[in-house]
Design an enzyme around this catalytic site. Structure first.
Site, PDB file in Angstrom:
ATOM      1  N   ASN A   1      88.946  55.005  40.444  1.00 33.14           N
ATOM      2  CA  ASN A   1      88.450  56.381  40.352  1.00 33.14           C
ATOM      3  C   ASN A   1      86.970  56.476  40.675  1.00 33.14           C
ATOM      4  O   ASN A   1      86.588  56.882  41.765  1.00 33.14           O
ATOM      5  CB  ASN A   1      88.739  56.947  38.959  1.00 33.14           C
ATOM      6  CG  ASN A   1      88.729  58.469  38.949  1.00 33.14           C
ATOM      7  OD1 ASN A   1      88.019  59.103  39.705  1.00 33.14           O
ATOM      8  ND2 ASN A   1      89.523  59.064  38.084  1.00 33.14           N
ATOM      9  N   ASP A   2      86.121  56.093  39.739  1.00 35.70           N
ATOM     10  CA  ASP A   2      84.673  56.253  39.921  1.00 35.70           C
ATOM     11  C   ASP A   2      84.153  55.512  41.148  1.00 35.70           C
ATOM     12  O   ASP A   2      83.216  55.973  41.804  1.00 35.70           O
ATOM     13  CB  ASP A   2      83.932  55.757  38.676  1.00 35.70           C
ATOM     14  CG  ASP A   2      84.307  56.559  37.437  1.00 35.70           C
ATOM     15  OD1 ASP A   2      84.530  57.779  37.574  1.00 35.70           O
ATOM     16  OD2 ASP A   2      84.396  55.972  36.348  1.00 35.70           O
ATOM     17  N   VAL A   3      84.752  54.360  41.475  1.00 35.47           N
ATOM     18  CA  VAL A   3      84.246  53.539  42.583  1.00 35.47           C
ATOM     19  C   VAL A   3      84.609  54.118  43.946  1.00 35.47           C
ATOM     20  O   VAL A   3      84.196  53.582  44.979  1.00 35.47           O
ATOM     21  CB  VAL A   3      84.768  52.090  42.480  1.00 35.47           C
ATOM     22  CG1 VAL A   3      84.259  51.439  41.207  1.00 35.47           C
ATOM     23  CG2 VAL A   3      86.285  52.025  42.558  1.00 35.47           C
ATOM     24  N   THR A   4      85.385  55.209  43.960  1.00 35.49           N
ATOM     25  CA  THR A   4      85.743  55.866  45.227  1.00 35.49           C
ATOM     26  C   THR A   4      85.203  57.290  45.290  1.00 35.49           C
ATOM     27  O   THR A   4      85.504  58.015  46.236  1.00 35.49           O
ATOM     28  CB  THR A   4      87.280  55.919  45.396  1.00 35.49           C
ATOM     29  OG1 THR A   4      87.840  56.723  44.348  1.00 35.49           O
ATOM     30  CG2 THR A   4      87.880  54.519  45.359  1.00 35.49           C
TER      31      THR A   4
ATOM     32  N   ALA B   1      83.648  57.209  33.841  1.00 37.17           N
ATOM     33  CA  ALA B   1      82.324  57.834  33.838  1.00 37.17           C
ATOM     34  C   ALA B   1      82.378  59.263  33.307  1.00 37.17           C
ATOM     35  O   ALA B   1      81.355  59.873  33.027  1.00 37.17           O
ATOM     36  CB  ALA B   1      81.733  57.826  35.248  1.00 37.17           C
TER      37      ALA B   1
END
Length: 464
Positions: free
Chosen positions: A393-396, A434
């Site tokens: 999620n957050d890393v994309t 996050a």
């Protein structure tokens, strides 16, 4: 056992630890590295037991507590799921820190047993060593407990901040330095206990302002702290193996933290001081406005991937939760039979701890040469037909490039949005760790696959 023989065996275990660390630097040699580390630790423990003296009171106590601790550790290791590994690591770090505190207390109260002098007349060098070991150990203990509570969901993962927090941390840091100085001058028992209590407080204040998205780096940094605490106590005990092991853990943890800080565009020194991650809570609210998303199913996903020439898999924490790595490997094998080129893209902080995704993929026997880190594969997304995001999620999240108010702003992300088509497997539109909405959900080229990651991947494989 003679002192010379003891030193030789400790040196051998230290060399094995160094070779183990070298082996763990690569997936291909990690199993061998683990084995060398186990042998080194077995030698260190065995030699320590023999040095106590057979069938003495100390020997009996040592065996009893070794059996109790070993049994508890083995039970936890067999029962713990991979998804809970980050909080387990945090819990283990807390125990290392607490052990350092206990050893320092023993050495301070009974210095004659450790050949450090006598109460009120301890060697200054030994007093400095045990003070540093106790302080760092106490900080590691309470800091790791807070990290455990946040990762476990018992405590909110949001940053806890208040006015003047950084100045309070600075003041407490100066107080610790002053306490060590006056402890060495007076050797006061009151100052020693005050040092430990203040250190416990510092550990709490260092970690509570850290947000959920930054917890992987916190785990790495606490790992480093636990190593330095062990090394400090190693000097106090004049134990070569403990000094070498602590130094290896401390330095490797610090290097890993530095690498992860670069991967998240964070300041390394802010991490050490606990002053980072304290973002404004207003920036961590999730988007509540209704945006259109494209819903898809396993048929749609199978059609897109079967007609693609290249597919990039982006695994994340959702894959770990669903234990979908084996189903993913089967899907990839089916794609390869159809002549599709498949690669895996791993972000440095994917999951909840460093290497989380690599371990899961290795468990499913994914070839190492198909797994690429962010810097080696990010340019390939622009030429990729399909990006299959399974639980990341957050890393994309493209918002890391565009919104200065975002808690992940400036963090290098996987450029998934540049792919021709994005298949995003997720249970719902809920935010990641996050706590922010992912702008990728609403892109024109994104097809959302709302389902359990394992079940969806298995359905796609059937359709393939």
């Amino acid at each position: 056992m003679s002192a010379n023989l003891l030193a030789i065996f400790y040196l051998i275990s230290g060399v094995l630890f160094i070779l183990a660390l070298r082996g763990l630097s690569s997936p291909e040699t990690s199993r061998q590295g683990n084995l060398l580390g186990i042998i080194g630790m077995a030698i260190a423990i065995g030699v320590t037991i023999l040095s106590v003296g057979n069938f003495s009171i100390g020997f009996i106590y040592l065996i009893i507590f070794l059996l109790i601790g070993g049994s508890i550790g083995a039970f936890i290791a067999f029962k713990i799921p991979m998804t809970a590994m980050p909080e387990l690591v945090a819990g283990f770090h807390s125990l290392v820190g607490l052990a350092a505190v206990f050893v320092a207390i023993s050495a301070f109260l009974k210095p004659d047993i450790f050949n450090l002098g006598f109460p009120g007349n301890i060697k200054i060098a030994s007093l400095i060593e045990m003070s540093l070991g106790a302080s760092i150990g106490a900080i590691t203990f309470t800091g790791s407990i807070i990290a455990f509570l946040k990762l476990r969901g018992i405590m909110s993962g949001a940053p806890i901040t208040f006015v003047g927090q950084h100045y309070l941390n600075l003041l407490l840091g100066l107080i610790l330095i002053g306490l060590v100085f006056y402890l060495c001058k007076t050797q006061s028992e009151t100052l020693f206990w005050t040092l430990i209590i203040v250190s416990f407080l510092v550990g709490i204040l260092l970690i509570i302002p850290i947000g959920g998205a930054d917890m992987p780096v916190v785990i790495s940094m606490l790992n480093s702290y636990s190593g330095w605490a062990a090394a400090g106590i190693g000097f106090t005990l004049e134990n070569t193996a403990l000094i070498i092991t602590g130094a290896l853990v401390g330095s490797s943890g610090a290097i890993l933290s530095y690498i992860m800080c670069k991967g998240m565009n964070r300041s390394f020194f802010n991490v050490i001081l606990g002053g980072w991650g304290a973002t404004d809570e207003t920036s961590k609210t999730t988007s509540k406005e209704q945006k259109p998303v494209k819903n898809g199913n396993a048929d749609d996903a199978a059609f897109l991937m079967k007609n693609a020439s290249s597919v990039i898999i982006v695994p994340g924490y959702g894959m770990a939760v669903a234990q979908a790595q084996h189903a993913l490997k089967e899907m990839v094998d089916a794609l390869k039979k159809n002549g599709v080129k498949v690669s895996y893209a791993i972000h440095p902080v994917a999951g909840r701890m460093p290497g989380h995704m690599n371990v899961l993929l290795a468990e499913a026997n994914v070839p190492y040469d198909e797994v690429f880190e962010l810097e080696h594969i990010n340019n390939d997304f622009a030429n990729c037909d399909v990006a299959y995001v399974i639980g990341a999620n957050d890393v994309t999240n493209p918002i890391a490039k565009t919104d200065p108010q975002s808690p992940i702003y400036g963090m290098p992300i996987l450029d998934v949005e540049k792919s021709k088509s994005v298949l995003f497997v997720k249970r719902s539109l809920s935010p990641g760790y996050a706590g922010i909405d992912n702008d990728l959900f609403y892109r024109e080229n994104t097809l959302m696959l709302f389902a359990d990651a394992k079940k969806m991947t298995e359905e796609i494989t059937k359709n393939l």
